[in-house]
Scaffold this active site. Structure first.
Site, mmCIF file in Angstrom:
data_model
loop_
_atom_site.group_PDB
_atom_site.id
_atom_site.type_symbol
_atom_site.label_atom_id
_atom_site.label_comp_id
_atom_site.label_asym_id
_atom_site.label_seq_id
_atom_site.Cartn_x
_atom_site.Cartn_y
_atom_site.Cartn_z
ATOM 1 N N TYR A 1 -41.948 -115.030 11.165
ATOM 2 C CA TYR A 1 -42.595 -116.108 11.915
ATOM 3 C C TYR A 1 -42.880 -117.363 11.097
ATOM 4 O O TYR A 1 -42.660 -118.485 11.584
ATOM 5 C CB TYR A 1 -43.862 -115.590 12.600
ATOM 6 C CG TYR A 1 -43.546 -114.785 13.840
ATOM 7 C CD1 TYR A 1 -43.376 -115.415 15.065
ATOM 8 C CD2 TYR A 1 -43.377 -113.412 13.786
ATOM 9 C CE1 TYR A 1 -43.059 -114.692 16.213
ATOM 10 C CE2 TYR A 1 -43.061 -112.675 14.922
ATOM 11 C CZ TYR A 1 -42.902 -113.319 16.123
ATOM 12 O OH TYR A 1 -42.575 -112.597 17.246
ATOM 13 N N GLU B 1 -46.027 -107.055 19.377
ATOM 14 C CA GLU B 1 -44.930 -106.313 18.762
ATOM 15 C C GLU B 1 -45.440 -105.161 17.908
ATOM 16 O O GLU B 1 -44.804 -104.093 17.855
ATOM 17 C CB GLU B 1 -44.065 -107.274 17.952
ATOM 18 C CG GLU B 1 -43.264 -108.219 18.843
ATOM 19 C CD GLU B 1 -42.903 -109.535 18.186
ATOM 20 O OE1 GLU B 1 -42.923 -109.623 16.931
ATOM 21 O OE2 GLU B 1 -42.614 -110.502 18.915
#
Length: 401
Positions: free
Chosen positions: A97, A139
């Site tokens: 990310y 997630e």
């Protein structure tokens, strides 16, 4: 995680229209910039979608939707859940990310230049970090529930042609352990090295059999390519280069498009083309569980040559007492038997079968091309079906896959 201030939220929302106009330009530059700095990420991202431009466009739409609803994230509905499942199937991890965020904001600066000021960039940075934490959290829960972590080696124990376009692969764990469970309707990612690209490429395929722990079955459509559409790298390799005995690497099953097995109400399965694959899993599961639920299985394809699972479906209709099978062939050929292979000629038209398949309290599961699902969803709505009872699966890209 730093919270967005009211001013930052307003800045993000005010600049959302930029992504409606220039989003694909920004996201295309973002991918090129990121791949230049991190070429190893080409092994994670679908390079065919990069070449066609569909992935940059998908990302641009997702960023616009997030920004436009930054003050009401609940309006995004199940989009976050959908993206989280996609990412978990591709083994996207928290360390990815910051890389994405750095190059996405860098692309904004490169494309917009002085048109975007520092306070607005700071607002977007905080907004991205907020979204990243939401997805990372979602997630993490999926990884905790998964049958295994990362990509696991499976051996092809059987390869079976289902139609001129679709071939099934029966996959058993290479170490001899159980294959693990899944929910009917879910998919896995299969990773293969593509010589002409020089990278691994993952592709997501719906599981097409009932969960039983002995093997996993995927049914892959050969993407031949037409016009400007390039042939599918992985699908063609699976058809032509993966035979019985070969080892492929497979992610744990993911996906929120799943049959609700807790209900006793009717089930209506509506598919177009290769969209039949998750429906085959759902119906196989109901049969394996000796379910007493009423089921309508509605399928549309071009003709008998491309009709996957035709004989299986005919047999299921003969043995499952509460199953009604309805098949439409758009372009009937000489060898296609009316009443045996198909029931109707032409495109799927719910008006012709509504009395049989629009059932009280039923849940409707739709899978196929996007235009097909929109058409069928609209037809169900016109018949008074509650949209909450209509569930759809879209084969395509998530936010950063």
């Amino acid at each position: 995680m730093t919270a967005l201030t009211a001013d930052q939220m307003a800045r993000v929302k005010a600049t959302a229209p930029v992504f409606a106009e220039l989003g694909p330009t920004i996201t295309k530059h973002f991918y090129q910039r990121m791949f230049d700095a991190h070429p190893e990420l080409k092994n994670v991202f679908n390079q065919t979608h990069q070449q066609s431009g569909s992935q940059p466009e998908t990302l641009a739409r997702a960023v616009y939707a997030y920004a436009a609803n930054i003050d009401n994230l609940g309006a995004l509905g199940g989009a976050v859940t959908h993206i989280a499942h996609k990412h978990a199937s591709l083994n996207i991890r928290p360390e990815h990310y910051p890389i994405v965020g750095r190059h996405l904001l860098g692309a904004v600066v490169d494309v917009l230049g002085e048109a975007v000021d520092q306070p607005t960039l700071d607002a977007w940075k905080v907004a991205y970090e907020q979204l990243a934490q939401i997805l990372i959290g979602a997630e993490a829960k999926l990884y905790e529930q998964a049958s295994w972590s990362g990509f696991r080696p499976f051996r092809v124990i059987r390869k079976q042609v289902e139609s001129d376009e679709i071939t099934s692969f029966y996959l058993a764990p290479a170490d001899g352990a159980p294959a693990g469970g899944f929910e009917p309707g879910q998919y896995v990612s299969v990773k293969r090295f593509i010589d002409r690209l020089g990278v691994d490429q993952p592709r997501q395929y719906s599981l097409s059999d009932a969960p039983h722990g002995r093997w996993l079955r995927i049914s892959v459509k050969r993407e031949a390519g037409r016009g400007e559409t390039q042939p599918g790298h992985v699908s063609n390799l699976m058809h032509d280069g993966v035979d019985e005995g070969a080892v492929v690497h497979v992610s744990a099953p993911m996906g929120e498009f799943t049959l609700d097995r807790s209900k006793a109400t009717p089930v209506v399965l509506i598919s177009g083309g290769v969209g039949i694959t998750p429906m085959a899993s759902m119906l196989s599961t109901l049969i394996a569980e000796h379910s007493a639920r009423k089921v309508a299985f509605v399928h549309a394809c071009r003709n008998g040559r491309v009709h996957a699972f035709r004989d299986w479906l005919r047999g299921a209709a003969a043995t499952y007492p509460d199953l009604k099978r309805v098949v439409f062939y758009e372009q009937v050929e000489a060898d296609d038997r009316a009443g045996g292979d198909h029931d109707f000629e032409g495109r799927l038209d719910l008006a012709r079968i509504a009395d049989d398949i629009v059932l009280p309290d039923a849940d409707y599961y739709l899978c196929g091309p996007v235009a097909f699902m929109r058409e069928q969803s609209a037809a169900l709505a016109a018949r008074g079906v509650d949209p909450a009872r209509v569930h759809t699966e879209i084969f395509g890209s998530g936010m950063i896959d």
